[in-house]
Design an enzyme around this catalytic site. Structure first.
Site, PDB file in Angstrom:
ATOM      1  N   CYS A  38      -7.321 -22.165 -51.997  1.00 38.28           N
ATOM      2  CA  CYS A  38      -7.040 -21.359 -50.810  1.00 38.28           C
ATOM      3  C   CYS A  38      -8.279 -20.753 -50.160  1.00 38.28           C
ATOM      4  CB  CYS A  38      -6.039 -20.270 -51.167  1.00 38.28           C
ATOM      5  SG  CYS A  38      -4.535 -20.927 -51.947  1.00 38.28           S
ATOM      6  N   HIS A  94      -5.800 -16.422 -45.248  1.00 38.10           N
ATOM      7  CA  HIS A  94      -5.048 -17.505 -45.884  1.00 38.10           C
ATOM      8  C   HIS A  94      -3.563 -17.153 -45.863  1.00 38.10           C
ATOM      9  CE1 HIS A  94      -3.275 -20.140 -48.775  1.00 38.10           C
ATOM     10  NE2 HIS A  94      -3.139 -19.181 -49.672  1.00 38.10           N
ATOM     11  N   ASN A 118       2.704 -22.414 -47.069  1.00 33.71           N
ATOM     12  CA  ASN A 118       1.371 -22.196 -47.611  1.00 33.71           C
ATOM     13  C   ASN A 118       0.741 -23.566 -47.829  1.00 33.71           C
ATOM     14  OD1 ASN A 118      -0.825 -21.914 -49.374  1.00 33.71           O
ATOM     15  ND2 ASN A 118       0.101 -20.256 -50.545  1.00 33.71           N
TER      16      ASN A 118
END
Length: 337
Positions: A116, A262, A292
């Site tokens: 990430c 993120h 995500n």
């Protein structure tokens, strides 16, 4: 002479297959469509097909970028590919990508393995290559197929993660100058987000599937995430990360026009925003239609913000990535048009 580095263009690609909240509820009737949307902030996520790899997605993202005609593939003299789901142990996927994209052969190409925080780290590598004159135009690709790491009965992670790829060109001119970086690493947290088997440490599948007290699958052969520990890590490290990157760039919190973090999940993002005291109108959300997407989440959010006008004119945008590793990073993007 140290040269400045700029983001010149961004694009992304989402695989065709879509898993909606309705699909999730079909597999896990104890959930509801509304609960998933409220808690996670995701309505649907794109999932790579069985034979579709991260490099396939990255190539399609790059082709979309080149098709716009603003950047020629002949300009590219370095390829960086961030992925945690490579095609092979070897060769490096970036070499395969160079060939499939028809890029010049007198260029550099390498993979780097980060999650990430990967996009921020990729920008730092690209800026270094530009600044010292090794490259004039870097193609930074991110590509992830995390859904291939998930057990079919992992209802928590299946609601969160989507597959995607992005393509960014970093050059000596462009739409946004890249500022100074704040980076961090704490490998003591590695076990809290991990796929244990398949590498050289544990090469063979363990076939050790069990279920925890919440009936979530636990296996060395699939992605394991200790959500509570990841949440604690994020709250402990992201606020000082933002303080540090602002200090390194000589800025105050109110100097930032937009914060693009993120896109982990809606609950975590809201908690972080409130903890850092960022007004909602200066905090960007971009996960409801994609989920995500790991290293892709920041470039997808940046491209979406450019398209919908959230980024317009001269703006200072703070980006921050954080997660698996543990790893975290942030920089400031100075948009100039």
């Amino acid at each position: 002479m140290v040269r400045k580095a700029y983001i010149k263009q961004i694009d992304y690609y989402l695989p065709a297959d879509v898993v909606s909240n309705e699909d999730i509820v079909t597999d896990f009737p104890e959930w509801s469509v509304e609960k998933i949307a409220r808690k996670v902030g995701v309505n649907k996520r794109h999932v790579a097909s069985k034979n579709e790899t991260a490099s396939d997605l990255a190539i399609k993202a790059a082709e979309r970028l080149f098709a716009k005609g603003e950047v020629s593939r002949d300009e590219i003299d370095y390829v960086l590919f961030c992925t945690q789901s490579p095609d092979y142990f070897l060769p490096t996927s970036a070499c395969i990508i160079q060939d499939k994209l028809g890029l010049r052969r007198n260029i550099g190409a390498l993979d780097f393995n980060l999650g990430c925080s990967g996009y921020v780290y990729g920008l730092s590598l690209a800026k270094g290559l530009i600044s010292c004159g090794v490259a004039n135009s870097v193609l930074l690709l991110t590509g992830e197929t995390y859904n291939k790491h998930l057990h079919p009965k992992d209802k928590g992670n299946r609601t969160i993660f989507g597959d995607a790829a992005s393509a960014t060109v970093i050059s000596t001119n462009g739409i946004s100058e890249i500022g100074d970086f704040s980076l961090g690493t704490d490998g003591s947290g590695a076990a809290n987000l991990i796929v244990r088997s398949g590498g050289m440490r544990i090469p063979e599948k363990r076939c050790d599937l069990s279920f925890d007290e919440n009936n979530n699958p636990v296996s060395s052969d699939y992605l394991y995430m200790n959500g509570a520990e990841i949440f604690t890590f994020t709250l402990d490290n992201v606020p000082p990360l933002i303080d540090d990157v602002l200090s390194k760039n000589g800025l105050a919190k109110d100097d930032i026009d937009l914060y693009v973090f993120h896109q982990a999940n809606k609950y975590m993002l809201n908690f972080l925003r409130k903890k850092i005291h960022i007004e909602e109108e200066r905090f960007y959300y971009c996960l409801s239609e994609v989920g995500n997407t790991v290293s892709n989440s920041i470039p997808i959010a940046l491209k979406t913000a450019l398209d919908d006008g959230a980024i317009n004119g001269k703006m200072k945008v703070a980006i921050a990535g954080f997660g698996v590793g543990y790893s975290w990073g942030s920089t400031i993007l100075y948009f100039n048009s």
